[in-house]
Structures are given as structure tokens and as C-alpha cells.
Scaffold this motif. Structure first.
Motif, PDB file in Angstrom:
ATOM      1  N   LEU A 239       0.817  -1.202   0.000  1.00  0.00           N
ATOM      2  CA  LEU A 239       0.000   0.000   0.000  1.00  0.00           C
ATOM      3  C   LEU A 239       0.854   1.256   0.000  1.00  0.00           C
ATOM      4  N   ARG A 240       0.340   2.284  -0.660  1.00  0.00           N
ATOM      5  CA  ARG A 240       0.750   3.667  -0.437  1.00  0.00           C
ATOM      6  C   ARG A 240      -0.410   4.310   0.307  1.00  0.00           C
ATOM      7  N   VAL A 241      -0.138   5.127   1.306  1.00  0.00           N
ATOM      8  CA  VAL A 241      -1.223   5.640   2.139  1.00  0.00           C
ATOM      9  C   VAL A 241      -1.208   7.164   2.198  1.00  0.00           C
ATOM     10  N   GLY A 242      -2.386   7.735   2.457  1.00  0.00           N
ATOM     11  CA  GLY A 242      -2.495   9.171   2.691  1.00  0.00           C
ATOM     12  C   GLY A 242      -3.040   9.945   1.505  1.00  0.00           C
ATOM     13  N   GLU A 243      -3.802  11.007   1.804  1.00  0.00           N
ATOM     14  CA  GLU A 243      -4.344  11.869   0.743  1.00  0.00           C
ATOM     15  C   GLU A 243      -3.240  12.589  -0.015  1.00  0.00           C
ATOM     16  N   GLN A 244      -2.221  13.068   0.712  1.00  0.00           N
ATOM     17  CA  GLN A 244      -1.151  13.819   0.074  1.00  0.00           C
ATOM     18  C   GLN A 244      -0.428  12.986  -0.966  1.00  0.00           C
ATOM     19  N   CYS A 245      -0.321  11.691  -0.729  1.00  0.00           N
ATOM     20  CA  CYS A 245       0.377  10.778  -1.651  1.00  0.00           C
ATOM     21  C   CYS A 245      -0.565  10.101  -2.632  1.00  0.00           C
ATOM     22  N   GLN A 246      -1.841  10.520  -2.678  1.00  0.00           N
ATOM     23  CA  GLN A 246      -2.842   9.865  -3.520  1.00  0.00           C
ATOM     24  C   GLN A 246      -2.858   8.361  -3.265  1.00  0.00           C
ATOM     25  N   GLY A 247      -2.933   8.022  -1.986  1.00  0.00           N
ATOM     26  CA  GLY A 247      -2.841   6.624  -1.608  1.00  0.00           C
ATOM     27  C   GLY A 247      -4.151   6.068  -1.080  1.00  0.00           C
ATOM     28  N   VAL A 248      -4.046   5.130  -0.160  1.00  0.00           N
ATOM     29  CA  VAL A 248      -5.204   4.516   0.482  1.00  0.00           C
ATOM     30  C   VAL A 248      -5.529   5.301   1.751  1.00  0.00           C
ATOM     31  N   ILE A 249      -6.804   5.575   1.963  1.00  0.00           N
ATOM     32  CA  ILE A 249      -7.215   6.310   3.158  1.00  0.00           C
ATOM     33  C   ILE A 249      -8.395   5.600   3.817  1.00  0.00           C
ATOM     34  N   GLY A 250      -8.508   5.772   5.132  1.00  0.00           N
ATOM     35  CA  GLY A 250      -9.682   5.329   5.851  1.00  0.00           C
ATOM     36  C   GLY A 250     -10.668   6.483   5.982  1.00  0.00           C
ATOM     37  N   LEU A 251     -11.951   6.158   6.069  1.00  0.00           N
ATOM     38  CA  LEU A 251     -13.004   7.162   6.156  1.00  0.00           C
ATOM     39  C   LEU A 251     -13.808   6.931   7.429  1.00  0.00           C
ATOM     40  N   TYR A 252     -14.180   8.014   8.099  1.00  0.00           N
ATOM     41  CA  TYR A 252     -14.989   7.880   9.303  1.00  0.00           C
ATOM     42  C   TYR A 252     -15.894   9.096   9.458  1.00  0.00           C
ATOM     43  N   GLN A 253     -16.943   8.952  10.290  1.00  0.00           N
ATOM     44  CA  GLN A 253     -17.873  10.039  10.559  1.00  0.00           C
ATOM     45  C   GLN A 253     -17.506  10.703  11.885  1.00  0.00           C
ATOM     46  N   PRO A 254     -17.173  11.991  11.883  1.00  0.00           N
ATOM     47  CA  PRO A 254     -16.835  12.678  13.137  1.00  0.00           C
ATOM     48  C   PRO A 254     -18.076  13.194  13.848  1.00  0.00           C
ATOM     49  N   GLY A 255     -17.913  13.530  15.126  1.00  0.00           N
ATOM     50  CA  GLY A 255     -18.957  14.208  15.875  1.00  0.00           C
ATOM     51  C   GLY A 255     -20.182  13.372  16.187  1.00  0.00           C
TER      52      GLY A 255
END
Length: 314
Positions: A239-255
Motif C-alpha cells: 500500500l501507499r497511504v495518505g491523501e497527500q500521496c494519492q494513496g489509500v485512506i480510511g473514512l470515518y464520521q466525526p462528531g
């Protein structure tokens, strides 16, 4: 003359027995343990991005090779004209829900909560189980999981069955733009280590999060027992990870109401007429692969090959 006492097979008790003494002793108790709890390294190593309304829209550039630029000579030559197109119907990711209700009788929580609070322990163990399921879904979910998100051009097979340094080198060529880590079942990592040892290139270890990981080309091999093993074969991912690297990211609902950790909430639902208190445990998450070359998989990884003194046996 008095008769001698008859012989007895029982030893004479000279002091208080251990069994009786333990009745006055307080045992030191552990918290409840679950064999299914792991470190969940994948969850820790992803970048987690908050979303609004449980939706993440992944916008991608349409036909990026068509974007034109020029290197004009030092005169008044015309400069290239171009624009960057976007897909008009981008994919949208919706957060997945993992949920359950924890029930506990008020009599139990009232009478038996020392030294450990029964409600807290029930919720803690349930949350751990929910988070274990979360990591499994991040890998195996048929809609958004890692294994389902690998594009055809990012799949390769092992050269000879067991995972070798050559196989992992080929995997790196698929995710060569700043790869982050390999993800594999512990049995696959052990199989790779055997192949490295056989070739005289034992993998280097590195310390991350206070634990030791073996590495290849500086990239850690992260274990997860959620990577499936079937018929003596498994898969290894890179994997490559992170938005900055156009990689894989996890998503979650805050609040969230009753938020305990990102994307996880625990809410009291009330007490029934049977004196049973109920707590709703919910976790909302998903995963997105921002570009196709952020993820690759090595298929057909054999885990049952062993070596001894230069000879191979199965």
C-alpha cells in the motif's frame, strides 16, 4: 498397659491448610481477556479522513495523458493549450456500519462491579470485537475492501509458489511512488522470512509503535490475521497511504453522539421492565483507494514450504 494407638495413613495436621487459608485471602483478578483481540496494525497505519453525511466522493482526472505541455524555443512560438478534465460521475463511498447491542442486568452491574465495573468491561470487550470486525471489513469487504479494490494491472502471481524477495521486488514496481508497507497474514510473513534465510539475505527488523517488524527494501511487513488463507495459499498486499500521496485512506464520521473514538459511538438505550440495561455500540467507517497504483497484490502465495540444510521438504 494401655494399647498403642492404631496406625493411620493420614498425616497429622500441624498447621492451617492452604485450602482453608485461601478462604481469607483476596485473589488478584485480571480483566477479562479475549483471544480474538489483535493490535490491528492496518487501522493504526492508515490516514483517517473525516467525511460529511457519511459520503466521500472520489474525484479523478479524466484522460490524464491528454494534458498537454510544451517546451517552446526562445522565440514567439505558440504555447500549448490544455485543460484537465474530471469524470462527471465519480464514485461515491458510503460509510459501512458495524453495530450491536450490549445487554446487562442491572442486578449484575449493581452487585458485582468490584474491582471491575461490569458495564465498562462488557462495553470494552464488545468494542474490541467491533474493531476487529472493522479491520476485517477494510481488507475483505466485497464493495470497498482492499482485496476487492485492486485493479487487474496491479495483480501479480508468485514466481514459484512461496513468497520470495523477487516477488516482493515485483510488487514494489507496481506501487513504486512512495510505498508505505506490505500487509500479509503472519503465516505469509514467516514463509517470506524462510525464503530470505535460505538465500542468505535475512530481512532487517525495524521498531514501530514499540513492536518489531521485519522489512524488505526498508518497507515493513505488517501482519494481519484478517488476510484470508485458503488451501495453503494467501495474498500479500503493498500500500501507499495518505491523501497527500494519492494513496489509500480510511473514512470515518466525526462528531457522533456518544463518540468514544473516531467513528465509534456508545449510547445508552434505557432499562427494560426486566431490569436489563442496553447500550448501542456503532462504528462507521470505510476505505478508499485514491489512485489505482496505490495498491497492489501478490496472489497464490504458498505458506507451507520449509527448508532444512539446503534441502526442500513439504
Amino acid at each position: 498397659m494401655p494399647k498403642p494407638a492404631p496406625p493411620t495413613d493420614q498425616p497429622v495436621q500441624l498447621a492451617l491448610t492452604d485450602a482453608a487459608a485461601r478462604q481469607l485471602a483476596n485473589a488478584t483478578k485480571s480483566r477479562a481477556q479475549l483471544d480474538t483481540i489483535t493490535r490491528r496494525w492496518l487501522v493504526q497505519m492508515l490516514q483517517w479522513v473525516p467525511v460529511e453525511a457519511g459520503i466521500y466522493r472520489l474525484n479523478r482526472v479524466k484522460d490524464p495523458e491528454s494534458v498537454a505541455v510544451s517546451t517552446p524555443p526562445r522565440d514567439e512560438s505558440e504555447v500549448a493549450q490544455t485543460y484537465v478534465g474530471y469524470y462527471e460521475a465519480p464514485r461515491e463511498y458510503f460509510l459501512s456500519t458495524i453495530t450491536t447491542i450490549v445487554d446487562i442486568h442491572t442486578r449484575v452491574s449493581d452487585l458485582y462491579s468490584s474491582p471491575f465495573d461490569q458495564i465498562a468491561e462488557q462495553i470494552r470487550l464488545t468494542v474490541e470485537t467491533v474493531k476487529e470486525r472493522q479491520e476485517s471489513e477494510l481488507i475483505n469487504n466485497a464493495d470497498y475492501g482492499l482485496l476487492a479494490s485492486v485493479e487487474a494491472g496491479q495483480r501479480i502471481s508468485t514466481l514459484s509458489g512461496p513468497p520470495t524477495p523477487d516477488d516482493l521486488d515485483q510488487l514494489i514496481t507496481k506501487v513504486w511512488k512512495d510505498p508505505a508497507f506490505f500487509l500479509a497474514h503472519p503465516l505469509a510473513i514467516a514463509a517470506f522470512a524462510r525464503e530470505c534465510t535460505r538465500r542468505g539475505v535475512p530481512p532487517v527488523t525495524v521498531s514501530l509503535y514499540g513492536s518489531q517488524f521485519i522489512t524488505w527494501r526498508g518497507l515493513p511487513l505488517v501482519p494481519s490475521n484478517k488476510v484470508p488463507v485458503e488451501g495453503g495459499k494467501t495474498k500479500m498486499l503493498l500500500l501507499r497511504v495518505g491523501e497527500q500521496c494519492q494513496g489509500v485512506i480510511g473514512l470515518y464520521q466525526p462528531g457522533l453522539t456518544g463518540e468514544q473514538s473516531p467513528g465509534l459511538s456508545v449510547r445508552f438505550m434505557g432499562i427494560s421492565r426486566n431490569a436489563i440495561a442496553s447500550y448501542l455500540v456503532s462504528l462507521y467507517s470505510s476505505l478508499a483507494v485514491l489512485t489505482s497504483d496505490a495498491l497492489a497484490v501478490l496472489d497464490d502465495v504458498e505458506i507451507g514450504k520449509f527448508h532444512e540444510y539446503g534441502h526442500t521438504y513439504r
